[in-house]
Design an enzyme around this catalytic site. Structure first.
Site, PDB file in Angstrom:
ATOM      1  CE  LYS A  14      -2.060  -1.037   3.917  1.00  0.00           C
ATOM      2  NZ  LYS A  14      -1.369  -2.313   4.220  1.00  0.00           N
ATOM      3  NE  ARG A  89      -4.365  -1.084   9.945  1.00  0.00           N
ATOM      4  CZ  ARG A  89      -3.303  -0.618   9.311  1.00  0.00           C
ATOM      5  NH1 ARG A  89      -3.243   0.611   8.901  1.00  0.00           N
ATOM      6  NH2 ARG A  89      -2.290  -1.427   9.085  1.00  0.00           N
ATOM      7  NE  ARG A 123       7.916  -2.868   6.119  1.00  0.00           N
ATOM      8  CZ  ARG A 123       6.617  -2.644   6.294  1.00  0.00           C
ATOM      9  NH1 ARG A 123       5.932  -2.021   5.346  1.00  0.00           N
ATOM     10  NH2 ARG A 123       6.000  -3.071   7.363  1.00  0.00           N
ATOM     11  NE  ARG A 153       6.457  -0.548   9.956  1.00  0.00           N
ATOM     12  CZ  ARG A 153       5.365  -0.464   9.205  1.00  0.00           C
ATOM     13  NH1 ARG A 153       5.393   0.238   8.087  1.00  0.00           N
ATOM     14  NH2 ARG A 153       4.261  -1.073   9.556  1.00  0.00           N
ATOM     15  NE  ARG A 164       2.218  -4.962  10.912  1.00  0.00           N
ATOM     16  CZ  ARG A 164       3.264  -4.861  10.075  1.00  0.00           C
ATOM     17  NH1 ARG A 164       4.424  -5.399  10.407  1.00  0.00           N
ATOM     18  NH2 ARG A 164       3.132  -4.249   8.944  1.00  0.00           N
TER      19      ARG A 164
HETATM   20  P1  AP5 Z   1       4.870  -1.604   1.764  1.00  0.00           P
HETATM   21  O1  AP5 Z   1       4.579  -0.701   0.607  1.00  0.00           O
HETATM   22  O2  AP5 Z   1       5.618  -1.034   2.913  1.00  0.00           O
HETATM   23  O3  AP5 Z   1       3.518  -2.327   2.238  1.00  0.00           O
HETATM   24  P2  AP5 Z   1       2.325  -1.802   3.111  1.00  0.00           P
HETATM   25  O4  AP5 Z   1       1.098  -2.464   2.612  1.00  0.00           O
HETATM   26  O5  AP5 Z   1       2.314  -0.291   3.166  1.00  0.00           O
HETATM   27  O6  AP5 Z   1       2.757  -2.451   4.490  1.00  0.00           O
HETATM   28  P3  AP5 Z   1       2.717  -1.896   5.964  1.00  0.00           P
HETATM   29  O7  AP5 Z   1       3.375  -2.946   6.795  1.00  0.00           O
HETATM   30  O8  AP5 Z   1       3.279  -0.503   6.058  1.00  0.00           O
HETATM   31  O9  AP5 Z   1       1.204  -1.857   6.220  1.00  0.00           O
HETATM   32  P4  AP5 Z   1       0.539  -1.929   7.545  1.00  0.00           P
HETATM   33  O10 AP5 Z   1      -0.871  -1.745   7.088  1.00  0.00           O
HETATM   34  O11 AP5 Z   1       0.803  -3.089   8.411  1.00  0.00           O
HETATM   35  O12 AP5 Z   1       1.268  -0.736   8.349  1.00  0.00           O
HETATM   36  P5  AP5 Z   1       0.837   0.754   8.731  1.00  0.00           P
HETATM   37  O13 AP5 Z   1       2.038   1.589   8.686  1.00  0.00           O
HETATM   38  O14 AP5 Z   1      -0.373   1.200   7.982  1.00  0.00           O
HETATM   39  O15 AP5 Z   1       5.636  -2.891   1.186  1.00  0.00           O
HETATM   40  C1  AP5 Z   1       6.093  -3.910   2.049  1.00  0.00           C
HETATM   41  C2  AP5 Z   1       7.482  -4.404   1.600  1.00  0.00           C
HETATM   42  O16 AP5 Z   1       7.342  -5.006   0.313  1.00  0.00           O
HETATM   43  C3  AP5 Z   1       8.534  -3.296   1.421  1.00  0.00           C
HETATM   44  O17 AP5 Z   1       9.799  -3.799   1.742  1.00  0.00           O
HETATM   45  C4  AP5 Z   1       8.443  -2.954  -0.071  1.00  0.00           C
HETATM   46  O18 AP5 Z   1       9.642  -2.403  -0.540  1.00  0.00           O
HETATM   47  C5  AP5 Z   1       8.148  -4.335  -0.655  1.00  0.00           C
HETATM   48  N1  AP5 Z   1       7.361  -4.315  -1.895  1.00  0.00           N
HETATM   49  C6  AP5 Z   1       6.330  -3.477  -2.198  1.00  0.00           C
HETATM   50  N2  AP5 Z   1       5.842  -3.780  -3.416  1.00  0.00           N
HETATM   51  C7  AP5 Z   1       6.573  -4.844  -3.886  1.00  0.00           C
HETATM   52  C8  AP5 Z   1       6.550  -5.631  -5.084  1.00  0.00           C
HETATM   53  N3  AP5 Z   1       5.672  -5.396  -6.061  1.00  0.00           N
HETATM   54  N4  AP5 Z   1       7.434  -6.663  -5.192  1.00  0.00           N
HETATM   55  C9  AP5 Z   1       8.313  -6.925  -4.204  1.00  0.00           C
HETATM   56  N5  AP5 Z   1       8.399  -6.225  -3.067  1.00  0.00           N
HETATM   57  C10 AP5 Z   1       7.531  -5.185  -2.903  1.00  0.00           C
HETATM   58  O19 AP5 Z   1       0.363   0.532  10.266  1.00  0.00           O
HETATM   59  C11 AP5 Z   1       1.265   0.160  11.271  1.00  0.00           C
HETATM   60  C12 AP5 Z   1       0.533   0.043  12.594  1.00  0.00           C
HETATM   61  O20 AP5 Z   1      -0.036   1.317  12.959  1.00  0.00           O
HETATM   62  C13 AP5 Z   1      -0.667  -0.912  12.616  1.00  0.00           C
HETATM   63  O21 AP5 Z   1      -0.274  -2.255  12.863  1.00  0.00           O
HETATM   64  C14 AP5 Z   1      -1.512  -0.325  13.746  1.00  0.00           C
HETATM   65  O22 AP5 Z   1      -1.007  -0.683  15.002  1.00  0.00           O
HETATM   66  C15 AP5 Z   1      -1.314   1.174  13.574  1.00  0.00           C
HETATM   67  N6  AP5 Z   1      -2.346   1.784  12.711  1.00  0.00           N
HETATM   68  C16 AP5 Z   1      -2.134   2.397  11.501  1.00  0.00           C
HETATM   69  N7  AP5 Z   1      -3.299   2.839  10.992  1.00  0.00           N
HETATM   70  C17 AP5 Z   1      -4.269   2.494  11.884  1.00  0.00           C
HETATM   71  C18 AP5 Z   1      -5.683   2.656  11.900  1.00  0.00           C
HETATM   72  N8  AP5 Z   1      -6.344   3.243  10.884  1.00  0.00           N
HETATM   73  N9  AP5 Z   1      -6.355   2.176  12.960  1.00  0.00           N
HETATM   74  C19 AP5 Z   1      -5.722   1.581  13.995  1.00  0.00           C
HETATM   75  N10 AP5 Z   1      -4.382   1.381  14.034  1.00  0.00           N
HETATM   76  C20 AP5 Z   1      -3.657   1.838  12.990  1.00  0.00           C
END
Ligand code: AP5
Length: 207
Positions: A14, A89, A123, A153, A164
């Site tokens: 994402k 979410r 990552r 991270r 997660r």
């Molecule tokens: P990446 O682009 O980083 O993936 P992502 O989907 O953004 O993954 P996240 O882990 O950041 O999502 P998340 O939803 O768990 O975390 P968030 O920060 O929102 O890609 C992942 C990896 O793959 C990278 O190394 C990238 O380079 C690689 N990659 C990408 N595309 C590729 C491809 N095509 N081929 C190969 N490799 C590729 O949330 C973190 C925490 O915050 C949550 O767990 C929660 O505790 C809290 N939080 C955030 N938002 C909320 C909310 N709305 N409500 C409650 N808690 C929340």
């Protein structure tokens, strides 16, 4: 299509796609995960409240994120559209979002489970916001964008990743049905071998 929500499991890509979409369509990328991590780094009250949830792989309470997003969407740069990454979410967050804005399109990035595990276990991130992967950088692990040292991270430890993914299945996946019923959901199926650019081509087609 200007007001866009990105759905997808942790590690689906994402954040990676949101950066490209924001640049291509000149709209702000709003990531609740990034906002929360910045608050933790800066030691704010919000950061202190969110820290333990994030480190355990759990969602922070709805009450902590809903107002932040509502405020952010009210800022001038979001008037002509935005890409929301990581919000909503939960169904409660989606309902709160519907009260403050109109979503034009919900893009669900659908990646096989095995590919997600592989991606998150490799990552690397930078404090400048860049995201990369161990296979894509030299052994000194310097950020390709700013030269600082990349790091893992806190919530990418294997046991936290499992938590997660379970939280995603239970609390976030039901949003697919929520938006399907509204008629504004589009799914992009991503093969584990699709490169970032291949995924972006698929994304641009549906946008
Ligand atoms: P990446 O682009 O980083 O993936 P992502 O989907 O953004 O993954 P996240 O882990 O950041 O999502 P998340 O939803 O768990 O975390 P968030 O920060 O929102 O890609 C992942 C990896 O793959 C990278 O190394 C990238 O380079 C690689 N990659 C990408 N595309 C590729 C491809 N095509 N081929 C190969 N490799 C590729 O949330 C973190 C925490 O915050 C949550 O767990 C929660 O505790 C809290 N939080 C955030 N938002 C909320 C909310 N709305 N409500 C409650 N808690 C929340």
């Amino acid at each position: 299509m200007r007001n866009i929500v990105l759905l997808g499991a942790p590690g689906a890509g994402k954040g990676t796609q949101a950066v490209l979409i924001a640049k291509e369509y000149n709209i702000p990328h709003i990531s609740t995960g990034a906002i929360l991590r910045k608050n933790i780094q800066e030691g704010t009250e919000l950061g202190k409240q969110a820290k333990s949830y994030i480190e355990a792989g759990q969602l922070v309470p709805d009450s902590l994120v809903i107002d932040i997003v509502a405020d952010r969407l009210g800022q001038d740069d979001a008037k002509n559209g935005y890409i929301l990454d990581g919000f909503p979410r939960t169904i409660a967050q989606a309902e709160a979002l519907d009260r403050v804005t109109t979503i034009d399109l919900v893009l669900d990035i659908n990646v096989p489970f095995e590919a997600i595990i592989e991606r998150l276990s490799g990552r690397l991130v930078c404090k400048c916001g860049e995201t990369s992967h161990v296979d894509w950088v030299d052994s000194d692990r310097k950020c390709p964008k700013c030269g600082e040292t990349l790091f893992v991270r806190d919530d990418d430890k294997p046991e936290t990743v499992r938590a997660r993914l379970a939280v995603y299945e239970k609390q976030t996946a039901p949003l697919i049905g929520y938006y399907e019923a509204k008629g504004n959901l589009v799914s992009v199926d991503v093969d584990g071998s699709d490169q970032v650019e291949d995924v972006f081509e698929k994304v641009k087609k549906v946008l």
